[in-house]
Design a protein around this motif. Structure first.
Motif, PDB file in Angstrom:
ATOM      1  N   GLY A 159     112.859  39.943  35.564  1.00 11.89           N
ATOM      2  CA  GLY A 159     112.153  39.187  34.524  1.00 11.89           C
ATOM      3  C   GLY A 159     111.245  38.148  35.170  1.00 11.89           C
ATOM      4  O   GLY A 159     111.409  37.786  36.343  1.00 11.89           O
TER       5      GLY A 159
ATOM      6  N   ASN B 167     111.229  35.089  34.821  1.00 11.27           N
ATOM      7  CA  ASN B 167     111.992  33.907  35.255  1.00 11.27           C
ATOM      8  C   ASN B 167     113.070  34.273  36.282  1.00 11.27           C
ATOM      9  O   ASN B 167     113.948  33.471  36.568  1.00 11.27           O
ATOM     10  CB  ASN B 167     112.617  33.199  34.044  1.00 11.27           C
ATOM     11  CG  ASN B 167     113.597  34.088  33.295  1.00 11.27           C
ATOM     12  OD1 ASN B 167     113.885  35.209  33.721  1.00 11.27           O
ATOM     13  ND2 ASN B 167     114.124  33.599  32.182  1.00 11.27           N
TER      14      ASN B 167
ATOM     15  N   HIS C  37     115.254  36.780  35.975  1.00  7.98           N
ATOM     16  CA  HIS C  37     116.499  37.369  35.461  1.00  7.98           C
ATOM     17  C   HIS C  37     116.637  38.824  35.896  1.00  7.98           C
ATOM     18  O   HIS C  37     115.654  39.531  36.089  1.00  7.98           O
ATOM     19  CB  HIS C  37     116.659  37.187  33.946  1.00  7.98           C
ATOM     20  CG  HIS C  37     115.780  38.021  33.070  1.00  7.98           C
ATOM     21  ND1 HIS C  37     114.923  37.493  32.136  1.00  7.98           N
ATOM     22  CD2 HIS C  37     115.646  39.362  32.955  1.00  7.98           C
ATOM     23  CE1 HIS C  37     114.305  38.469  31.497  1.00  7.98           C
ATOM     24  NE2 HIS C  37     114.727  39.614  31.979  1.00  7.98           N
TER      25      HIS C  37
ATOM     26  N   PHE D  10     120.204  40.876  31.810  1.00  9.38           N
ATOM     27  CA  PHE D  10     119.857  39.704  31.004  1.00  9.38           C
ATOM     28  C   PHE D  10     120.601  38.490  31.546  1.00  9.38           C
ATOM     29  O   PHE D  10     121.044  37.628  30.803  1.00  9.38           O
ATOM     30  CB  PHE D  10     120.182  39.935  29.529  1.00  9.38           C
ATOM     31  CG  PHE D  10     119.039  40.520  28.734  1.00  9.38           C
ATOM     32  CD1 PHE D  10     117.767  39.974  28.796  1.00  9.38           C
ATOM     33  CD2 PHE D  10     119.245  41.617  27.901  1.00  9.38           C
ATOM     34  CE1 PHE D  10     116.716  40.511  28.051  1.00  9.38           C
ATOM     35  CE2 PHE D  10     118.209  42.150  27.153  1.00  9.38           C
ATOM     36  CZ  PHE D  10     116.937  41.597  27.230  1.00  9.38           C
TER      37      PHE D  10
ATOM     38  N   GLU E  90     120.246  35.281  32.779  1.00  6.07           N
ATOM     39  CA  GLU E  90     119.177  34.285  32.729  1.00  6.07           C
ATOM     40  C   GLU E  90     119.426  33.176  33.758  1.00  6.07           C
ATOM     41  O   GLU E  90     120.519  33.075  34.314  1.00  6.07           O
ATOM     42  CB  GLU E  90     119.133  33.682  31.318  1.00  6.07           C
ATOM     43  CG  GLU E  90     118.790  34.695  30.222  1.00  6.07           C
ATOM     44  CD  GLU E  90     117.297  35.001  30.126  1.00  6.07           C
ATOM     45  OE1 GLU E  90     116.587  34.951  31.154  1.00  6.07           O
ATOM     46  OE2 GLU E  90     116.844  35.301  29.012  1.00  6.07           O
TER      47      GLU E  90
ATOM     48  N   LEU F 202     119.664  34.661  25.035  1.00  3.68           N
ATOM     49  CA  LEU F 202     118.387  34.879  25.724  1.00  3.68           C
ATOM     50  C   LEU F 202     117.573  33.588  25.718  1.00  3.68           C
ATOM     51  O   LEU F 202     117.572  32.852  24.726  1.00  3.68           O
ATOM     52  CB  LEU F 202     117.602  35.993  25.019  1.00  3.68           C
ATOM     53  CG  LEU F 202     118.332  37.332  24.956  1.00  3.68           C
ATOM     54  CD1 LEU F 202     117.476  38.379  24.255  1.00  3.68           C
ATOM     55  CD2 LEU F 202     118.702  37.810  26.355  1.00  3.68           C
TER      56      LEU F 202
ATOM     57  N   SER G 160     111.834  31.933  27.050  1.00  6.44           N
ATOM     58  CA  SER G 160     110.826  32.588  27.893  1.00  6.44           C
ATOM     59  C   SER G 160     111.028  34.106  27.895  1.00  6.44           C
ATOM     60  O   SER G 160     110.071  34.872  27.811  1.00  6.44           O
ATOM     61  CB  SER G 160     110.844  31.980  29.306  1.00  6.44           C
ATOM     62  OG  SER G 160     111.279  32.884  30.272  1.00  6.44           O
ATOM     63  N   THR G 161     112.280  34.558  27.930  1.00  4.03           N
ATOM     64  CA  THR G 161     112.539  36.004  27.894  1.00  4.03           C
ATOM     65  C   THR G 161     112.209  36.577  26.512  1.00  4.03           C
ATOM     66  O   THR G 161     111.626  37.652  26.396  1.00  4.03           O
ATOM     67  CB  THR G 161     114.015  36.266  28.245  1.00  4.03           C
ATOM     68  OG1 THR G 161     114.214  35.860  29.595  1.00  4.03           O
ATOM     69  CG2 THR G 161     114.395  37.729  28.094  1.00  4.03           C
TER      70      THR G 161
ATOM     71  N   ASN H 256     109.419  39.454  25.836  1.00  4.30           N
ATOM     72  CA  ASN H 256     109.766  40.736  25.217  1.00  4.30           C
ATOM     73  C   ASN H 256     109.225  40.871  23.787  1.00  4.30           C
ATOM     74  O   ASN H 256     109.384  41.918  23.165  1.00  4.30           O
ATOM     75  CB  ASN H 256     111.293  40.938  25.224  1.00  4.30           C
ATOM     76  CG  ASN H 256     111.792  41.178  26.645  1.00  4.30           C
ATOM     77  OD1 ASN H 256     111.001  41.286  27.570  1.00  4.30           O
ATOM     78  ND2 ASN H 256     113.091  41.276  26.822  1.00  4.30           N
TER      79      ASN H 256
END
Ligand code: GLP
Length: 253
Positions: free
Chosen positions: A137, A139, A141, A144, A146, A160, A163-164, A168
């Protein structure tokens, strides 16, 4: 960096071909291997190539077992944005895999915590993951997991980050539709895989890729934990390795 092998590709399609080659070697060496699979846009070219290898070269998935990294909470399997749907669409319906040998977390389970424990037990019953495919991700990740995730955690329910959810959002009609929770394999689960295959493409990922492999190992960049893993294969395209090569030209040697 001796535990890292880096493959540089010209573009996402070539990265997909290299990634698929690594996965198909694993299948040929161990026809009943357990593959950890990922979703997102990065693995799509990998799956396309695996489907081609199945059709043209008879790559055999009949004994292969798979466990997916994650799934949104609250999306039924037939929702177009569920990871169940993604896997059927991009891979499973095009190959000769036995669906009984596949597992994806169930975001609709009534007891999510018990479901997470069962998911871990299934991975153990199948003797652990031979090869775990990962995207990353923006960030940092993985799955998931984080920022600020605990490195030892196993499959669990997670919230979540905004930002994620924003990243998405492109798959949904509005931000409100993006789920707020997911079930994910934990970093402990991912790190227990015998081999990790991280595919990273596009200029947007250049900075996080650099922080992953050249920054401190930091729970705020969950993927940085991969520096501790004994067998990581990175497949990255020219755009994604841009920042790294400016500072560490030896990365792709
Ligand atoms: C999602 C998935 C991750 C994936 C990430 C990056 O959040 N849970 O497993 O790696 O997106 O996606 P993309 O490859 O589309 O950039």
């Amino acid at each position: 960096m001796s535990n890292f092998e880096v493959w540089r590709a010209a573009d996402p399609v070539s990265a997909g071909k290299i990634g698929a080659e690594i996965i198909s070697k694993t299948i040929i060496n161990k026809p009943d291997c357990l593959l950890g699979l990922a979703t997102g846009s990065t693995p799509v070219p990998v799956y396309k190539e695996l489907v081609l290898q199945h059709k043209k070269e008879a790559l055999d998935f009949s004994k292969v077992r798979t466990v997916n990294l994650d799934e949104y909470v609250g999306l039924p399997a037939d929702h177009p944005q569920s990871y169940h749907h993604f896997m059927m669409d991009n891979l499973f319906r095009h190959i000769n895999i036995n669906l009984q040998n596949t597992r994806i977390p169930d975001g609709m389970a009534t007891d999510l915590s018990a479901h997470c424990d069962q998911y871990e037990q299934q991975i153990k019953k199948w003797n652990g993951i031979d090869l775990q495919l990962l995207g990353i991700g923006l960030n940092g990740h993985i799955g998931f997991n984080e920022p600020a995730s605990v490195f030892t955690r196993r499959t669990h329910l997670t919230n979540l980050t905004e930002s994620t959810r924003k990243a998405n959002q492109r798959f949904f009609t509005s931000i409100d539709e993006v789920p707020r929770q997911a079930i994910t394999m934990g970093i402990g689960t991912i790190m227990a895989a015998s081999q990790i295959l991280l595919v990273c493409t596009g200029v947007k990922k250049a900075d996080i890729l650099e922080r992953t492999f050249f920054g401190p190992i930091d729970p705020m960049v969950p993927a940085s934990v991969l520096q501790f893993h004994q067998h990581v294969t990175v497949v990255a395209d020219d755009a994604a390795v841009k920042t790294i090569l400016q500072k560490h030209p030896e990365f792709t040697d």
